[in-house]
Write a protein that holds these residues in place. Structure first.
Motif, PDB file in Angstrom:
ATOM      1  N   ARG A 175     -17.004 -18.732 -11.331  1.00  0.00           N
ATOM      2  CA  ARG A 175     -15.375 -18.765 -11.177  1.00  0.00           C
ATOM      3  C   ARG A 175     -14.912 -18.446  -9.860  1.00  0.00           C
ATOM      4  O   ARG A 175     -13.589 -18.124 -10.041  1.00  0.00           O
ATOM      5  N   LEU A 176     -15.673 -18.325  -8.947  1.00  0.00           N
ATOM      6  CA  LEU A 176     -15.116 -17.688  -7.598  1.00  0.00           C
ATOM      7  C   LEU A 176     -14.008 -18.379  -7.038  1.00  0.00           C
ATOM      8  O   LEU A 176     -13.171 -17.693  -6.536  1.00  0.00           O
ATOM      9  N   HIS A 177     -14.162 -19.797  -7.133  1.00  0.00           N
ATOM     10  CA  HIS A 177     -13.124 -20.654  -6.314  1.00  0.00           C
ATOM     11  C   HIS A 177     -11.775 -20.223  -7.159  1.00  0.00           C
ATOM     12  O   HIS A 177     -10.819 -20.479  -6.609  1.00  0.00           O
ATOM     13  N   GLU A 178     -11.743 -19.891  -8.561  1.00  0.00           N
ATOM     14  CA  GLU A 178     -10.375 -19.865  -9.071  1.00  0.00           C
ATOM     15  C   GLU A 178      -9.958 -18.344  -9.222  1.00  0.00           C
ATOM     16  O   GLU A 178      -9.108 -17.950  -9.509  1.00  0.00           O
ATOM     17  N   THR A 179     -10.799 -17.324  -8.455  1.00  0.00           N
ATOM     18  CA  THR A 179     -10.678 -16.112  -8.736  1.00  0.00           C
ATOM     19  C   THR A 179     -10.673 -15.493  -7.191  1.00  0.00           C
ATOM     20  O   THR A 179      -9.612 -15.426  -6.631  1.00  0.00           O
ATOM     21  N   LEU A 180     -11.836 -14.948  -6.897  1.00  0.00           N
ATOM     22  CA  LEU A 180     -11.878 -14.352  -5.700  1.00  0.00           C
ATOM     23  C   LEU A 180     -11.388 -15.235  -4.518  1.00  0.00           C
ATOM     24  O   LEU A 180     -10.749 -14.520  -3.470  1.00  0.00           O
ATOM     25  N   TRP A 181     -11.708 -16.565  -4.471  1.00  0.00           N
ATOM     26  CA  TRP A 181     -11.379 -17.328  -3.324  1.00  0.00           C
ATOM     27  C   TRP A 181      -9.949 -17.484  -3.083  1.00  0.00           C
ATOM     28  O   TRP A 181      -9.632 -17.981  -2.024  1.00  0.00           O
ATOM     29  N   THR A 182      -9.040 -17.347  -4.126  1.00  0.00           N
ATOM     30  CA  THR A 182      -7.520 -17.655  -3.870  1.00  0.00           C
ATOM     31  C   THR A 182      -7.012 -16.535  -3.332  1.00  0.00           C
ATOM     32  O   THR A 182      -5.829 -16.546  -2.987  1.00  0.00           O
ATOM     33  N   LEU A 183      -7.514 -15.443  -3.475  1.00  0.00           N
ATOM     34  CA  LEU A 183      -6.897 -14.186  -2.788  1.00  0.00           C
ATOM     35  C   LEU A 183      -6.875 -14.278  -1.370  1.00  0.00           C
ATOM     36  O   LEU A 183      -7.539 -14.815  -0.660  1.00  0.00           O
ATOM     37  N   PRO A 184      -5.715 -13.569  -0.739  1.00  0.00           N
ATOM     38  CA  PRO A 184      -5.463 -13.482   0.671  1.00  0.00           C
ATOM     39  C   PRO A 184      -6.508 -12.673   1.177  1.00  0.00           C
ATOM     40  O   PRO A 184      -6.943 -11.619   0.567  1.00  0.00           O
ATOM     41  N   VAL A 185      -6.764 -12.823   2.376  1.00  0.00           N
ATOM     42  CA  VAL A 185      -8.005 -12.227   3.267  1.00  0.00           C
ATOM     43  C   VAL A 185      -7.617 -10.682   3.291  1.00  0.00           C
ATOM     44  O   VAL A 185      -8.898 -10.063   3.352  1.00  0.00           O
ATOM     45  N   ALA A 186      -6.598 -10.443   2.969  1.00  0.00           N
ATOM     46  CA  ALA A 186      -6.249  -9.052   3.124  1.00  0.00           C
ATOM     47  C   ALA A 186      -6.808  -8.306   2.003  1.00  0.00           C
ATOM     48  O   ALA A 186      -7.041  -7.093   2.042  1.00  0.00           O
ATOM     49  N   LYS A 187      -7.006  -8.894   1.146  1.00  0.00           N
ATOM     50  CA  LYS A 187      -7.673  -8.415  -0.477  1.00  0.00           C
ATOM     51  C   LYS A 187      -9.326  -8.272  -0.230  1.00  0.00           C
ATOM     52  O   LYS A 187      -9.861  -7.794  -1.046  1.00  0.00           O
ATOM     53  N   MET A 188      -9.957  -8.786   0.856  1.00  0.00           N
ATOM     54  CA  MET A 188     -11.337  -8.622   0.723  1.00  0.00           C
ATOM     55  C   MET A 188     -11.774  -7.410   1.281  1.00  0.00           C
ATOM     56  O   MET A 188     -11.217  -6.686   1.921  1.00  0.00           O
ATOM     57  N   PHE A 189     -12.940  -7.195   0.430  1.00  0.00           N
ATOM     58  CA  PHE A 189     -13.693  -5.705   0.503  1.00  0.00           C
ATOM     59  C   PHE A 189     -13.963  -5.643   2.333  1.00  0.00           C
ATOM     60  O   PHE A 189     -14.485  -6.463   2.832  1.00  0.00           O
ATOM     61  N   MET A 190     -13.704  -4.379   2.684  1.00  0.00           N
ATOM     62  CA  MET A 190     -13.954  -3.920   4.079  1.00  0.00           C
ATOM     63  C   MET A 190     -12.937  -4.621   5.049  1.00  0.00           C
ATOM     64  O   MET A 190     -13.132  -4.459   6.393  1.00  0.00           O
ATOM     65  N   VAL A 191     -11.894  -5.310   4.518  1.00  0.00           N
ATOM     66  CA  VAL A 191     -11.039  -5.996   5.469  1.00  0.00           C
ATOM     67  C   VAL A 191      -9.733  -5.138   5.708  1.00  0.00           C
ATOM     68  O   VAL A 191      -9.014  -5.107   4.587  1.00  0.00           O
ATOM     69  N   GLY A 192      -9.261  -4.836   6.799  1.00  0.00           N
ATOM     70  CA  GLY A 192      -8.075  -3.879   7.001  1.00  0.00           C
ATOM     71  C   GLY A 192      -7.216  -4.820   7.569  1.00  0.00           C
ATOM     72  O   GLY A 192      -7.311  -6.034   7.909  1.00  0.00           O
ATOM     73  N   SER A 193      -5.827  -4.162   8.040  1.00  0.00           N
ATOM     74  CA  SER A 193      -4.811  -4.959   8.597  1.00  0.00           C
ATOM     75  C   SER A 193      -5.293  -5.969   9.760  1.00  0.00           C
ATOM     76  O   SER A 193      -4.813  -7.004  10.213  1.00  0.00           O
TER      77      SER A 193
END
Ligand SMILES: [Mg+2]
Length: 421
Positions: A175-193
């Protein structure tokens, strides 16, 4: 789809504030915050209960701003030792369900329940069971992200479980395509501004866009921005975006808080110049801070020791100082360490150097210094560097001074336990 492994990230809601509410039942229905310095309106909010948050009060803002939004605020001074004690009691409760419990921060812990799940039913049922257990025993509400690895469990908790009625969310790979992958990249683990801006500039607005970019293409794009050494970062981000993570849940990482974390180095020759000693001091500080960051600690006191080669006629010093705020940011600790060196070094040649940090608190809730608005970013950057070093070895990223003749970091990283690899 079932999960290969069943990993949970359990998070305590508004941890410090929840502990204080459990300790003070009379404040049950009141907006409550834990603030760094309750006497001053410039004190910083470390935690706010959900009622306070409903008034618009947020973590890391100034107390004065919170009071403007919510004049009835109950303000409590932080009691770190109490929070550490409660955190350990929570670990003990988790350990009654599985022996694979890894504290990630003072209020977040990973549980690998793969082996014990069959005793309790589905992952959701087990999470609900533990949630009720913690609530009835300690009065603290916990949320559970559940997935087949740690990064996905953390993502499931932060982005979905915290917004769920039940406080529980299972994130399966299909279900990654309808969960994780819909999130803006800022929400990605280890990704800051900063990385968010770079990804956006590369045309990747969502985590899905990063995931769907072929790895070779992502490496090319990142090389254009960061040079050819960025391949490992590209791979790291690509794996995170695709929900790939093999790291095990490692028990006992900080079940017992140490009194101090330090590193000592014997030099290959006498160092007589201030600049040379400073290089080693920076390398040692980096190692110490890296370990503290890995364990989620910030130290308030830094100690520096320097000794001459002739142990029968001791020269040197061993002194400590308290910094303005607890920290695990390398440059901040280094600044204090240099101050100690300048103040106490007797000018005699040095053969042994040591740095340590003590008087720990957790780095999870904000301890923002008002004078350093960049600190949050610095911490995110250092976390990312640490993760890369952990995966590829300490020598993968070195400070420029470590390549000077005085540097020992490269040499050290080629050895394990005093032996070359
Ligand atoms: Mg929390």
């Amino acid at each position: 789809m079932s999960l290969n492994r069943v990993i949970m990230l359990a998070d305590c809601q508004s941890f410090y504030a929840s502990v204080e509410k459990a300790e003070h039942p009379e404040y049950h229905d009141r907006p409550l915050v834990v603030a760094g310095d309750p006497e001053r309106r410039s004190g910083i909010i470390l935690a706010a209960c959900p009622i306070a948050k409903s008034f618009g009060v947020t973590t890391a803002e100034r107390l004065g701003d919170s009071l403007a939004k919510c004049p009835d605020l109950v303000i409590i001074r932080p009691r770190m030792q109490l929070y550490i004690d409660i955190s350990m009691r929570i670990t003990n409760i988790y350990q009654s369900y599985t022996d694979l419990v890894e504290p990630y921060s003072i209020d977040e812990q990973f549980l690998d329940v793969t082996g014990s799940l069959h005793l309790y039913g589905t992952p959701e049922e087990l999470a609900h069971h533990i949630q009720t257990h913690i609530q009835s025993e300690l009065g603290i509400y916990t949320r559970f992200g559940i997935a087949e690895n740690k990064i996905l469990a953390k993502t499931a908790c932060d982005n979905f479980a915290k917004k769920n009625e039940s406080g529980i969310f299972v994130l399966t790979k299909d279900r990654l395509h309808e969960t994780l992958w819909t999130l803006p990249v800022a929400k990605m683990f280890m990704v800051g501004s900063r990385m968010t801006r770079h990804f956006n500039a590369m045309g990747m607005e969502t985590i899905g866009k990063v995931a769907e970019t072929p790895l070779e293409k992502l490496k090319q794009l990142m090389r254009r921005k960061f040079g050819k050494n960025s391949d490992i970062n590209a791979e790291l981000y690509w794996r995170i975006a695709n929900g790939l993570d093999d790291s095990p849940v490692t028990p006992g990482t900080h079940s017992v808080a140490p009194k101090a974390i330090g590193h000592m180095m014997t030099l290959p020759r006498d160092y007589g110049k201030l600049e040379e000693i400073k290089v080693v001091l920076l390398e040692l500080t980096e190692l110490v801070c890296q370990r503290c960051r890995g364990k989620g600690y910030m130290g308030h006191v830094v100690s520096v020791g320097c000794m001459g080669a002739d142990y029968d006629h001791p020269t040197g010093f061993n002194r400590q100082m308290k910094m303005d705020d607890p920290t695990n940011v390398t440059n901040q600790v280094y600044r204090a360490a240099v101050e100690l060196l300048l103040r106490h070094w007797d000018g005699y040649p040095v053969r042994k150097v040591g740095v340590s940090l003590s008087q720990f608190s957790s780095d999870d809730e904000y301890q923002l210094s008002l004078f350093d608005p960049h600190r949050d970013k610095t911490m995110a950057l250092e976390r990312a560097t640490d993760a890369i070093k952990q995966k590829y070895g300490d020598a993968i990223i070195l400070r420029a001074v470590s390549i000077t003749p005085a540097g020992q970091a490269l040499h050290r990283s080629e050895k394990i336990g005093g032996h070359y690899k």
